[in-house]
Design an enzyme around this catalytic site. Sequence first.
Site: not given
Lengths: 350, 350, 350, 350
Positions: A194, A201
């Site tokens: 993550k 991102e």
Amino acid sequence: MQLGMIGLGRMGADLVRRLMRHGHQCVVHDVHPSAIAALQQEGATGAASLDQMMSLLEGPRILWLMVPAAAVEAALADLGPRLAPGDIVIDGGNSYYRDDMRRSVELGARGVHFIDVGTSGGIAGLARGYCLMIGGEEDVVVYLTPLFTALASTTDGVAKPKPDGIGRTMGLDAPTAASGYLYCGLSGAGHFVKMIHNGIEYGMMAAYSEGLNILKCANIGAQQGAADAEVTPLHHPEYYQYTFNLADIAEVWRHGSVIDSWLLGKVAEVLRTDPTLAQFAGHVSDSGEGRWSIEAAIDEAVPAPVLSAALYARFSSRGQSVFADQLLSAMRYAFGGHVDLAVPVTPRDA
Amino acid sequence: MQLGMIGLGRMGADLVRRLMRHGHQCVVHDVHPSAIAALQQEGATGAASLDQMMSLLEGPRILWLMVPAAAVEAALADLGPRLAPGDIVIDGGNSYYRDDMRRSVELGARGVHFIDVGTSGGIAGLARGYCLMIGGEEDVVVYLTPLFTALASTTDGVAKPKPDGIGRTMGLDAPTAASGYLYCGLSGAGHFVKMIHNGIEYGMMAAYSEGLNILKCANIGAQQGAADAEVTPLHHPEYYQYTFNLADIAEVWRHGSVIDSWLLGKVAEVLRTDPTLAQFAGHVSDSGEGRWSIEAAIDEAVPAPVLSAALYARFSSRGQSVFADQLLSAMRYAFGGHVDLAVPVTPRDA
Amino acid sequence: MQLGMIGLGRMGADLVRRLMRHGHQCVVHDVHPSAIAALQQEGATGAASLDQMMSLLEGPRILWLMVPAAAVEAALADLGPRLAPGDIVIDGGNSYYRDDMRRSVELGARGVHFIDVGTSGGIAGLARGYCLMIGGEEDVVVYLTPLFTALASTTDGVAKPKPDGIGRTMGLDAPTAASGYLYCGLSGAGHFVKMIHNGIEYGMMAAYSEGLNILKCANIGAQQGAADAEVTPLHHPEYYQYTFNLADIAEVWRHGSVIDSWLLGKVAEVLRTDPTLAQFAGHVSDSGEGRWSIEAAIDEAVPAPVLSAALYARFSSRGQSVFADQLLSAMRYAFGGHVDLAVPVTPRDA
Amino acid sequence: MQLGMIGLGRMGADLVRRLMRHGHQCVVHDVHPSAIAALQQEGATGAASLDQMMSLLEGPRILWLMVPAAAVEAALADLGPRLAPGDIVIDGGNSYYRDDMRRSVELGARGVHFIDVGTSGGIAGLARGYCLMIGGEEDVVVYLTPLFTALASTTDGVAKPKPDGIGRTMGLDAPTAASGYLYCGLSGAGHFVKMIHNGIEYGMMAAYSEGLNILKCANIGAQQGAADAEVTPLHHPEYYQYTFNLADIAEVWRHGSVIDSWLLGKVAEVLRTDPTLAQFAGHVSDSGEGRWSIEAAIDEAVPAPVLSAALYARFSSRGQSVFADQLLSAMRYAFGGHVDLAVPVTPRDA
């Protein structure tokens, strides 16, 4: 299954809702009683205290923590003494994977299982499902499968191409990955993956932002260049006479281009709603994952110039480069007598 | 030798002074009569007009242009019709080397020689001499040697180690390089080398600025962290409790360290005089060379991440990333409901 | 003063030599007996073992560790039980400042003082003196002043402009900084400042390297462009016809330019000796300071794009980006059918 | 409509196929007769020469050029004398927008219309349609609408949410953007927008590549660290013990995560097929758009650190930083006696 959710913010509450839709039973707790009450109305069982929550859950208990990374340590301190061997604690927030490693050892010493889950999807996750990256003991993860399939983006557990037939991954042999959740490895693996997800991102967000900023300024040749002697004049103003409709451009890229993405949909949406983005001051926050991604890159001696540049742009947007900038101006004055601008070209908060 | 100087700003006036100190005769012109008058008092011959200047100079005339890059084209347009075959025009400013190439062809077609000289040294050049990077016809450059030796940093034309015996280059076989001036090649070569010089200058300045900014913030662990939920808390505040004296640090680095440099002397000086740099807003200008350096790197497919980062920091300091930053905040809000800061952490103009 | 030096590598041996030249008495130890023997011949007292060293030093003993950062922990473990209250241990290597903090507490608990000294100067330090950045208890640092003045670049303890009168810092009020050593703050402060020194060093080195690489490739327009369809053709080959003499350019910049520095002297030297640098493969190592500088920047939320880019260039030079590059090629093939080159344009080890 | 296609490579041939599927009539030409023959078999009309093509097309003729950017100038030189007033030339390749501007003026002087179309979609475009960014005279673009709707990603000309209901742009008021084609502005606007599209593409590709490279090296703590003294040892090997399945991770991110994209589908596909990517050497090409994007950013003074870093990684992958790297090693040796590695840590072509 039955699950206790601790932390009913934006994410925690939506996780509960999606779990309940898939038939799971949720006991919920939060420091704000109103958050508990809201979910009670939707069918959850409220627990006013941790003690009450523990008594409402059947053993072995499953507890999902959905609190800010900075609050996990305190939450575990509260929870710890109340846990029994066999209980399972899931940290679904944005914790540092090294903390997972330590916590899984600490809890494991007392027979409690600790699972780390990186949860992506944002506010859209309630409707379309979440992407779950999972770390910890594999048999415990397998045991929790009903929860993950309920939460994940594709819920039938079967590898399925996307509805538009585009981008289908050939030769799938990992059904759970194609179903939106993945067992990534031992403790910390979920949050590690993550972390990198968020690092990427940041890079993607910066790529769109930089590109659209160039498009926005493509009319610079048409502006009154009250030529500041300290700034280079544009050699060819005739090449910068375009006034682009950024919202339309973001939208057209969503249809058949190489840079189409879920984020691009958000870009098109925000530009459509507010073309000048005047409501945003542009002092961009960063959560820990972007920083830890760079830290991991450096520890591994892996170059990450794009991810770093994206992170630094956020730091600079918050004014963190001001002293460095002042020093540049001071040097220019000291060696060349140059006097820099008193006000920026583009006032940030105008 | 006799020389006509056009442009009596900071640099032009000092070049004249240094040339006169070495016995050269200077006819001077500027659009501001007061600039002419000032140098007349120091021994130069003033020319109120270009026509007067041309009549005061003996042929073949030597004309040195020292005007802003953006003003060279107009200056040459004025000068052109007045030039005779055999005259020499020197552009000592910060022109784009591609303009040199074109201008040398245009003037060459009429028998006029065009020499490009990149001039480094800033306001210290008057006292210590300049570093001159020269392009054009080699025999013309050789003919002008007396001017270059007068202006250059080491004026006796002999390779000489620096007085402190440090950093001496072994096996010197290029006496003029060691004397502070260098014939670099055909037209444009001087400004090409000066362009890269400035590109490197930006990189070095940024290296010092970033490093000192990190030192300045080394006490962040001691500050009241009114933890904004959107910003990662510092994991280990105990590691950031130092309050450094930046002026002393810059100074100590000047004595025996690997990063000692002439620029570092300026850094130490400005920090000594004004430790907070409060007089500088930090909106840093950039002249063309930094940009053209990157353009050259890209044309050559040579990676230049450090030089680019240094240039971009200047753009950002002038507010040119604001729209991109706003778009980042807008995306964060759209996909995650995150609300970014309304004011920067470090107010730029406080 | 009397001092025990542990670690007689390049740096340790030279420190001993410089201390002895200034009348200090040195007891020396190394794991290699030959290193001890060499310094004994120059007047040092050899110690074949730590026990022997401890017995040869009068209390309170002063012990200077000059071993690789990775070996400090083991060295202190050996040394620890042999230390008495009042003894002083100096770590002059490139340790992580956080280790200093921990070690000073551990040794302090037993009455032993721990001082961290960042030492810059390289192999030139023996002749010109070192730049010393010092952390720890201030009174202990003051007590050690005779050692620091012996080692530092300017040894008379008086602020002194450089011999060439250039770059003098005005209004000096920190005599020790101008003498080449500085008390920077509590434990770890010396290595923190040295860490940033090295971060800046990486940035400066990269600035020179990138700039000279652009100059080296300035003749690209003259090369046979057997146009690969996958690589953009050069729009204007006529602008890239220069064959520059890099050694001369580095040399001329040393005389009066804004980018003159001690490092530039090294650049000029290496290019003079070996213009093609064929003896170097270009797989550039990095010690910890460059990495820790970025880590500190990120912890402080201070942008450091230049220092990071410099570090990443080193990682890439060692082949650490290969998988990322392969993935780029794979994506290009997957979405566009593009076939990338089988061999690099510039073979690294040719 | 009837259209002549010149250039039947990967893209040109697929454009013809898609146009024919939508009922348009195509006359096709290429320098390779076999390419013409292939499309003739699929229903196109072959033209062995430009003259034949011109005679086969009814006036006003529509000619679509789909040749490499470097071949457009020659193609237009061939085509020019054969064109009549009212004819329309479309450049659908990756031309530089400044060339469009010039060409539209040149052709416009003779009554010929010139339209620039940036075409994205790659080899998937045939099936799902292309994203078209269009510049030139607006009425001519409107006239060509039937061609654009045939080629574009969503072909019914009505704003339509994506099938999966995700990322739908709210409040659409630009039907053509939502249909996959967009009139962007006057001449060059189409290729300007396509240029930035590719700049963003480079940034996104690099973000994924860097992130996955960090994941790939997450097991570095488990490797035999035959500690090279010149490279920092890993402080905490216990944190880097993960062996991740990159293909599964790329796949899971496609389902509900924030970083889902069309490109990510390609990443998942290539990793599934060839997990080590051993068939790719990793010397990544770049077409002009990435470079021109940076050029535009610099002309506009807009910071583009992410897009630049992505471009530079490609340059470095092709060996273009070798001299700079060698110079770093040479400096390290010169000032500190450091000897760098003879072979890279990760051999590129192993």
